[in-house]
Design an enzyme around this catalytic site. Structure first.
Site, PDB file in Angstrom:
ATOM      1  N   LYS A 159      -2.585  15.700  16.621  1.00 21.86           N
ATOM      2  CA  LYS A 159      -2.576  16.368  18.082  1.00 21.86           C
ATOM      3  C   LYS A 159      -2.169  16.690  18.772  1.00 21.86           C
ATOM      4  CE  LYS A 159      -7.256  16.559  21.320  1.00 21.86           C
ATOM      5  NZ  LYS A 159      -6.707  18.274  21.416  1.00 21.86           N
TER       6      LYS A 159
HETATM    7  N1  PMP Z   1      -8.649  22.560  17.384  1.00 22.87           N
HETATM    8  C1  PMP Z   1      -7.821  22.653  18.683  1.00 22.87           C
HETATM    9  C2  PMP Z   1      -6.804  23.345  18.832  1.00 22.87           C
HETATM   10  C3  PMP Z   1      -7.876  21.873  19.412  1.00 22.87           C
HETATM   11  O1  PMP Z   1      -7.340  21.184  20.918  1.00 22.87           O
HETATM   12  C4  PMP Z   1      -9.910  20.914  19.497  1.00 22.87           C
HETATM   13  C5  PMP Z   1      -9.886  19.961  21.133  1.00 22.87           C
HETATM   14  N2  PMP Z   1      -9.412  18.460  20.180  1.00 22.87           N
HETATM   15  C6  PMP Z   1     -10.510  21.054  18.866  1.00 22.87           C
HETATM   16  C7  PMP Z   1      -9.843  21.639  17.395  1.00 22.87           C
HETATM   17  C8  PMP Z   1     -11.649  20.731  18.332  1.00 22.87           C
HETATM   18  O2  PMP Z   1     -11.671  18.773  17.845  1.00 22.87           O
HETATM   19  P1  PMP Z   1     -12.505  17.837  18.294  1.00 22.87           P
HETATM   20  O3  PMP Z   1     -14.453  18.358  17.970  1.00 22.87           O
HETATM   21  O4  PMP Z   1     -12.049  16.524  17.661  1.00 22.87           O
HETATM   22  O5  PMP Z   1     -12.288  17.833  19.564  1.00 22.87           O
END
Ligand code: PMP
Length: 306
Positions: A159
């Protein structure tokens, strides 16, 4: 979340120091600012009237640790990061839903886009947070003209702060064109994810989501939804998803820490399932809502009381 945030002077952590958020600052030549060299998490904590419960605290820091390793950055240990986030949630005692934002970043002032021999830093702060997307009215989404970053260009599994320019381009275009959110296709033309959400489709009673090689962030909410679906006896499959499956799906919804679980009303001007929220989406959204507010003993371990 895209609205300017009101002054928030809550306790924050920056490279070993505890300070009010407004007193935290970085030099303008910080590597992470110049080159986007950081990775981060977004964590929600829910106030249930008596306690603030952090959702998937450890899972988020485990992912941050893996992101940092991929990007050749040194993060504090998972235990240390959990303790910092817990203290922020506890000390700020906001008595409302909050969002925690930890970041591992290149704090060096070095010139040049390189990951080695640049010192690393860690910060964490919090802010109040209600709904990121309107989860009730149904989202009006489009397939983006921007392609999802590919794993061999900038891994979405990590991320990375810099990677969010890809999301920002897609989301901005979608909003300017009158949509609520954008869906990315990857470099193979397959469905990947939203700008900050994973995507689920329902086809013939089966819950379908792009698999982990579809250039997605391996979402923690995605995993929670897969768990809930299995426990509710809903068949699930993780597999490549073609663009026009979006137009043939009976139900579509987006999930993520920020958006939680939001049903999609229309994609590229085509109503999904007649433009009403479908029964499988209903069951999963309800089960997720119960779990995050600590009302499902079965999923109590998802939460850490602050
Ligand atoms: N995809 C992207 C590109 C994101 O930024 C997020 C948010 N974190 C998600 C999916 C969903 O991930 P999570 O459920 O871990 O928040």
């Amino acid at each position: 979340m895209n609205k300017p945030q009101p002054l928030n002077n809550s306790l924050a952590y920056l490279d070993g120091a505890w300070k009010p958020l407004t007193e935290c600052s970085l030099p303008i030549n910080t590597h992470a600012l110049q080159y986007g060299t950081g990775c981060f998490e977004g964590i929600r904590a829910y106030w249930n009237g008596t306690t603030t419960n952090i959702l998937f605290l450890r899972e988020h820091f485990q992912r941050l640790s893996r992101s940092a390793a991929t990007l050749m950055m040194k993060a504090p240990s998972v235990d240390e990061m959990c303790a910092i986030a817990l203290r922020i949630a506890k000390d700020n005692n906001l008595k409302q839903n909050i969002y925690l934002r930890p970041v591992v970043y290149k704090k060096g002032l070095n010139l040049g886009p390189v990951l080695i021999n640049v010192p690393d830093g860690f910060m964490c702060y919090s802010q109040p947070l209600g709904d990121y997307l309107d989860t009730d009215k149904g989202l009006n989404v489009c397939v983006s003209s921007w392609q999802r970053l590919s794993d061999n260009a900038l891994p979405t599994r990590a991320k990375a702060t810099g990677g969010y320019l890809n999301s920002a381009l897609a989301k901005s275009e979608a909003v300017l064109n009158g949509f609520d959110e954008a869906i990315f296709l990857n470099d193979r033309g397959q469905v990947s994810e939203g700008s900050a959400e994973n995507i689920f489709l329902v086809r013939d009673g089966c819950l379908v989501t792009p698999d982990r090689t579809a250039d997605i962030l391996e979402g923690i909410t995605r995993q929670a939804i897969l768990t809930l679906a299995k426990d509710l006896g809903i068949p699930t499959v993780e597999r490549p998803v073609a663009r026009t499956e979006l137009y043939s799906a009976d139900e579509v919804f987006l999930v993520g820490t920020g958006c939680q679980a939001a049903w999609v009303r229309a994609i590229d001007h085509r109503p999904v399932g007649g433009g009403v929220r479908g029964p499988i989406t209903d069951r999963l959204v309800a089960a997720y809502g119960e779990a995050i507010y600590g009302r499902s003993p079965q999923y109590r371990a998802w939460l850490t009381a602050a």
